[in-house]
Structures are given as structure tokens and as C-alpha cells.
Motif scaffolding. Structure first.
Motif, PDB file in Angstrom:
ATOM      1  N   LEU A 198      -8.827   4.737 -12.625  1.00 23.57           N
ATOM      2  CA  LEU A 198      -7.728   4.305 -11.751  1.00 23.57           C
ATOM      3  C   LEU A 198      -8.162   3.169 -10.842  1.00 23.57           C
ATOM      4  O   LEU A 198      -7.332   2.326 -10.455  1.00 23.57           O
ATOM      5  N   ASN A 199      -9.428   3.103 -10.511  1.00 13.83           N
ATOM      6  CA  ASN A 199      -9.908   2.080  -9.585  1.00 13.83           C
ATOM      7  C   ASN A 199     -10.309   0.789 -10.307  1.00 13.83           C
ATOM      8  O   ASN A 199     -10.704  -0.172  -9.664  1.00 13.83           O
TER       9      ASN A 199
ATOM     10  N   LEU B  46     -19.743  11.377 -16.241  1.00 13.59           N
ATOM     11  CA  LEU B  46     -19.350  11.537 -14.840  1.00 13.59           C
ATOM     12  C   LEU B  46     -18.641  12.852 -14.543  1.00 13.59           C
ATOM     13  O   LEU B  46     -18.569  13.254 -13.380  1.00 13.59           O
ATOM     14  N   GLY B  47     -18.109  13.486 -15.568  1.00 16.21           N
ATOM     15  CA  GLY B  47     -17.209  14.612 -15.332  1.00 16.21           C
ATOM     16  C   GLY B  47     -15.779  14.103 -15.267  1.00 16.21           C
ATOM     17  O   GLY B  47     -15.524  12.908 -15.022  1.00 16.21           O
ATOM     18  N   MET B  48     -14.808  14.983 -15.486  1.00 11.99           N
ATOM     19  CA  MET B  48     -13.421  14.546 -15.630  1.00 11.99           C
ATOM     20  C   MET B  48     -12.875  13.876 -14.367  1.00 11.99           C
ATOM     21  O   MET B  48     -12.276  12.796 -14.425  1.00 11.99           O
ATOM     22  N   ARG B  49     -13.067  14.487 -13.226  1.00 16.72           N
ATOM     23  CA  ARG B  49     -12.459  13.921 -12.009  1.00 16.72           C
ATOM     24  C   ARG B  49     -13.006  12.526 -11.711  1.00 16.72           C
ATOM     25  O   ARG B  49     -12.239  11.587 -11.471  1.00 16.72           O
ATOM     26  N   ASP B  50     -14.316  12.359 -11.726  1.00 13.41           N
ATOM     27  CA  ASP B  50     -14.892  11.052 -11.404  1.00 13.41           C
ATOM     28  C   ASP B  50     -14.541  10.014 -12.470  1.00 13.41           C
ATOM     29  O   ASP B  50     -14.391   8.827 -12.155  1.00 13.41           O
TER      30      ASP B  50
ATOM     31  N   GLU C 259       0.140  22.393  -9.102  1.00  8.90           N
ATOM     32  CA  GLU C 259      -1.150  21.981  -8.544  1.00  8.90           C
ATOM     33  C   GLU C 259      -1.484  20.555  -8.959  1.00  8.90           C
ATOM     34  O   GLU C 259      -2.059  19.781  -8.177  1.00  8.90           O
ATOM     35  N   MET C 260      -1.112  20.191 -10.180  1.00  2.32           N
ATOM     36  CA  MET C 260      -1.427  18.854 -10.688  1.00  2.32           C
ATOM     37  C   MET C 260      -0.745  17.767  -9.856  1.00  2.32           C
ATOM     38  O   MET C 260      -1.367  16.761  -9.509  1.00  2.32           O
ATOM     39  N   VAL C 261       0.539  17.955  -9.528  1.00  5.55           N
ATOM     40  CA  VAL C 261       1.243  16.905  -8.783  1.00  5.55           C
ATOM     41  C   VAL C 261       0.863  16.889  -7.309  1.00  5.55           C
ATOM     42  O   VAL C 261       1.130  15.918  -6.611  1.00  5.55           O
ATOM     43  N   LYS C 262       0.222  17.957  -6.823  1.00  7.29           N
ATOM     44  CA  LYS C 262      -0.247  17.962  -5.439  1.00  7.29           C
ATOM     45  C   LYS C 262      -1.643  17.369  -5.308  1.00  7.29           C
ATOM     46  O   LYS C 262      -2.060  17.015  -4.201  1.00  7.29           O
ATOM     47  N   ASP C 263      -2.357  17.259  -6.434  1.00  8.17           N
ATOM     48  CA  ASP C 263      -3.703  16.693  -6.419  1.00  8.17           C
ATOM     49  C   ASP C 263      -3.590  15.167  -6.408  1.00  8.17           C
ATOM     50  O   ASP C 263      -2.963  14.565  -7.285  1.00  8.17           O
ATOM     51  N   ASN C 264      -4.175  14.518  -5.398  1.00  7.97           N
ATOM     52  CA  ASN C 264      -3.981  13.075  -5.219  1.00  7.97           C
ATOM     53  C   ASN C 264      -4.425  12.267  -6.432  1.00  7.97           C
ATOM     54  O   ASN C 264      -3.737  11.322  -6.844  1.00  7.97           O
ATOM     55  N   THR C 265      -5.557  12.627  -7.022  1.00  7.05           N
ATOM     56  CA  THR C 265      -6.070  11.869  -8.163  1.00  7.05           C
ATOM     57  C   THR C 265      -5.160  12.020  -9.375  1.00  7.05           C
ATOM     58  O   THR C 265      -4.782  11.031 -10.013  1.00  7.05           O
TER      59      THR C 265
END
Length: 492
Positions: A491-492, A481-485, A306-312
Motif C-alpha cells: 500500500l505504501n 515479512l509476514g502478511m500484515r507487513d 473485524e476486517m473493515v475496522k482494521d486500518n490496514t
């Protein structure tokens, strides 16, 4: 339906390899390679499997005449890859306890040339209560010392009757450690100096590094696979296509000449310095796991697939590996990048479900061994700390931010929360006690306290320029922000 051994006859060859251990890894790795080398006629030798323990059974192997299937499945060059290889290069089995006389007789074999072992990481140990009079001695090094001593005596110390010894136990310097244990038994058992000299001079103890995920018998698919194969096989061994065997010795060309697996196109490297390859594996493969899985889990992902399929997370993983880890590995860059490509393909393997929480066990010691050296070397060479690897330590702190919980059935547990989902945090007591006491600390204070724990890290990490500030900023971003944000922002 016929058994596999009824449809796949064995080829009689000299028994050149004495193998301590009969587990899945050896059967899906060593036996597989020997089979390929035999089939391609660069080697001509079979394996004698030795049951080195007093427990367990060889009956299933015997019932199939030691014939079985290795099934390799995964990604290769971007495509789904499946390979089926029938193993017919195991001559027989022998139990060192129940069939001691038959086992000991192999010490007198002129054809025998190699000893391979996988007795688990706890197998290469010295025990001063072990005795040469035991049949066999209790420990694997004790068994090996007695076996080699009887060989030494039978062949009157002939130099060419020494062995090439290839332990694949997952400990650093496994060959050197095994040899040291054997020499301790020589002293403990008052064996002749001439034997000690022969052990040192006529036997080659190789340090090795091995790498392949072998998952073993595919219980859920076995019936379908047998119908597909057209035979019954209760010993199918499943694994991934990727493999690596690095064999270190003082004279690598001499070992390669006798065991020319590389000439069969197999991924075997003979070298006089294994260390760079170990660093490559630990930093790229293991370091990629440790630096990514905790953030991925807190994003709501559960497996490496799942990790490698998640774009982020895919961006985070690839940027970490190629931009921050690869440049610090002491091997040619192209070689390390190719290994990194293999790592990504291995993570994508659709046939293996690797849970992130299982990788998360003992993450503090793993971070110290797998990630911290890259951070320290990067700062020393560039004057800056790597931002993504620094972020991964902040993710570790976030993952470990839990509390003790008294479970009536399981006793004390240390629990973290992912939304409404509880997860167990598993590590040394001192680590869990630290995070229990740190509950409610502000961001800067917990980072400073954690990084300054020399008992965790072996040094005070607050002394690394800009490291505590970078980790603090990352942890604050996660909290805000939470982990994803937070990862997207980084990255940005």
C-alpha cells in the motif's frame, strides 16, 4: 402477549402471485417488497405460498395466518439503520403434495398473474423420470409445466392467461434455464404443439438477479424483540437493509407496468440486459470478498466486521475496490461507485457476523469467476496487471500452503497454520492435491506451477504479461515479512 396476527389484521386483496417456496429469503425479500408496494398503493395483490416439497411443514405459518415481521438492520448512509415491517400480504399457504387438488385449482384463477420461485440452485433441473401423471410431478420445472398446461387447457389457450415467471434461484440465466426445462417436459410428455406455442409466446420467463443477506429467525434475540414489538412472532425474519432485484425480459416496460415495484421506491431494475448488473455484483461484492478475506485471515482477523475496522485491511479493501475493480465494470462509473459504497456499508453491518473462513471455501474457483476477469481485462486495456488483485492471488497461495492430516474422527483433512492456530482448507480434491505436492517449493516454482494449471483457470495464466512476476514478488514479500507487513509495504 397477543400473537402478531391478533394485532395486525390482513387486508383482502386479489391473489396475483403464486410463490413456490416458503423460506427465509423469499419472506425477507419478495414478500417485503410486495408489502411495501401494497402499502404505497402502486400494486394491489397478495401472495399464495406453495410448499413445493414433500417434506417440511406449513403449520407455523398457518398458526400466525401468514403474518410475520421482517426486521432489517445494518448501516445506511453511514448511520445505524433499523426497520420493522409487518407482512400481511400473504393470503394463505398450500402444500403441493398434501393438498394437491387445492394446489392445482389455482391454475384456473383469472386473478393469478405472477409465479415466483426459490427452490434452491438444485431446484431448476430436468429429470427424464418425472411424469405428468404424478400429483404433483417431482421436479419444480415438472410441477410448473403441468400447472401451466392445466391453465392452458382451462382457458382454451387464451394469450392473456399466460404468466410472468420470476425465478430467483441463484443460477445464471435462471429464467431461460427454467423455460428450457419446461419445454423438454412438453416434448417428453407429448403435449400439444399449441401448448408449446402458448408457453413460448404468452408467458414471460424472466432472468433475475437478487441480492440481500437474510439471516432468518434471530434465536438469541427473539424474546427481547417480542417484548419490544409487543406481540408474539415465531416467524421473525432478520436481514440487511440493502436489496437489489434486477428483472430481465424482452419488454421490460411491460413487466414493470404490471409489477411497478420501482414506483414504490424499491431497488428493482427492469432491463433487457441483466449481464452488466451481474458483473457488477460478482466483481465488486463477491470480488471484494475473495480478494481480501484470505489476507485478512492470515493477519489474525476472523470476521468481515473485524476486517473493515482494521486500518490496514480497510485501506487494502477500499483501494482494491475503487482503483482496480470499479473501473472495469461495464456500467456508468458513478453508478458502480455508488454500488461499491453500499458494499462497504454492508461489510460494516454490526448485526451480521460473517466469518472469513466461511467465505474462504473453494477460493480457487471463486477467484477464477470473481477476480480473474478483472485482472485479464485490466492488462488488456492498460498493459499492466492490477497490483492489489495480483497480491490477492499470492495471499491465496499463502493461505492454501498447508498439508494433509489424518484425523481419526473426520478422516483426511487439509490443514493450514496461522501462528499456532490450525484452520481447515476446503476446496476440490485436485486443488488440495496440488498444494500438498507443492509443499516446500520455492516461490517462483510454486507460482509458475499454480498459474499454469489450465484445469483450474481455463487457460495458462503464465501467458499474461508480467502477471507471474508480480504474483511471485508478492508471495516472496509475504514469506519474508509476514502478511500484515507485506500488505503495508504494498500500500505504501
Amino acid at each position: 402477549m397477543n400473537q402478531i396476527n391478533q394485532t395486525n389484521p390482513k387486508t383482502k386483496r386479489p391473489v396475483k402471485i403464486f410463490q413456490y417456496g416458503e423460506g427465509n429469503f423469499l419472506r425477507g425479500f419478495v414478500e417485503y417488497m410486495i408489502q411495501i408496494a401494497n402499502d404505497k398503493k402502486v400494486f394491489n395483490g397478495n401472495i399464495q405460498i406453495v410448499k413445493a416439497t414433500s417434506f417440511g411443514s406449513l403449520e407455523l405459518l398457518k398458526s400466525q395466518e401468514c403474518v410475520y415481521t421482517v426486521l432489517l438492520r445494518g448501516k445506511k448512509d453511514g448511520e445505524t439503520y433499523v426497520e420493522k415491517q409487518v407482512i400481511t400480504s400473504v393470503a394463505d399457504t398450500v402444500a403441493s403434495y398434501e393438498e394437491y387438488e387445492d394446489y392445482a385449482a389455482f391454475a384456473k384463477s383469472e386473478e393469478l398473474r405472477f409465479i415466483v420461485s426459490n427452490t434452491t440452485e438444485a431446484g431448476i433441473v430436468y429429470d427424464e423420470t418425472d411424469e405428468i401423471a404424478f400429483t404433483p410431478p417431482k421436479t419444480f420445472p415438472g410441477k410448473l409445466t403441468k400447472f401451466l398446461y392445466e391453465r392452458f387447457e382451462y382457458f382454451n389457450g387464451a394469450p392473456h392467461m399466460g404468466m410472468i415467471i420470476l425465478p430467483v434461484e441463484l443460477i445464471e440465466n435462471n429464467g431461460d434455464t427454467l423455460k428450457d426445462c419446461c419445454l423438454k417436459y412438453v416434448t417428453r410428455w407429448n403435449l400439444p404443439q399449441a401448448f408449446a406455442d402458448w408457453l413460448n409466446e404468452s408467458n414471460t420467463f424472466c432472468n433475475t438477479l437478487v441480492d440481500r443477506i437474510v439471516t432468518g429467525y434471530p434465536h438469541n434475540e427473539a424474546d427481547d424483540l417480542e417484548r419490544e414489538f409487543g406481540y408474539e412472532d415465531k416467524l421473525i425474519v432478520a436481514g440487511e437493509p440493502f436489496a437489489l432485484w434486477v428483472i430481465e425480459s424482452k419488454d421490460p416496460s411491460a413487466v414493470a407496468k404490471e409489477l411497478p415495484l420501482n414506483e414504490a421506491g424499491l431497488p428493482v431494475i427492469f432491463t433487457d440486459n441483466l449481464k452488466p448488473y451481474r458483473e457488477r455484483k460478482v466483481r465488486v461484492l463477491n470480488g471484494a470478498h475473495t480478494s481480501s478475506v484470505l489476507a485478512a485471515y492470515l493477519m489474525g482477523l476472523d470476521t468481515v466486521g473485524e476486517m473493515v475496522k482494521d486500518n490496514t485491511m480497510r485501506r487494502f479493501l477500499e483501494t482494491t475496490i475503487y482503483n482496480e475493480i470499479v473501473p472495469m465494470v461495464p456500467l456508468p462509473k458513478e453508478e458502480v461507485q455508488l454500488f461499491a459504497d453500499y458494499v462497504i456499508e454492508r461489510f460494516e453491518n454490526p448485526f451480521i457476523q460473517h466469518n472469513l473462513l466461511s467465505i474462504a471455501l473453494n477460493s480457487v474457483s471463486k477467484f477464477k469467476a470473481r477476480v480473474l476477469p478483472t485482472i485479464i481485462e485490466t492488462e488488456a486495456k492498460t498493459g499492466a496487471v492490477p497490483p492489489l488483485l495480483s497480491f490477492s492471488l499470492a495471499a491465496l497461495i499463502s493461505f492454501y500452503s498447508g498439508e494433509k492430516y489424518d484425523d481419526e474422527e473426520d478422516g483426511d483433512r487439509f490443514i493450514g497454520l496461522r501462528g499456532d492456530v490450525q484452520y481447515d482448507i476446503m476446496d476440490d480434491v485436485s486443488v488440495l492435491d496440488f498444494f500438498a505436492s507443492a509443499k516446500g517449493m520455492d516461490t517462483e516454482k510454486i507460482v509458475t506451477a499454480f498459474l499454469s494449471r489450465t484445469d483450474f483457470w481455463g487457460e495458462d495464466l503464465t501467458k499474461i504479461p508480467n502477471f507471474p512476476q508480480t504474483v511471485t514478488a508478492s508471495l516472496q514479500s509475504i514469506r519474508d515479512l509476514g502478511m500484515r507487513d507485506a500488505v503495508v509495504k504494498l500500500l505504501n
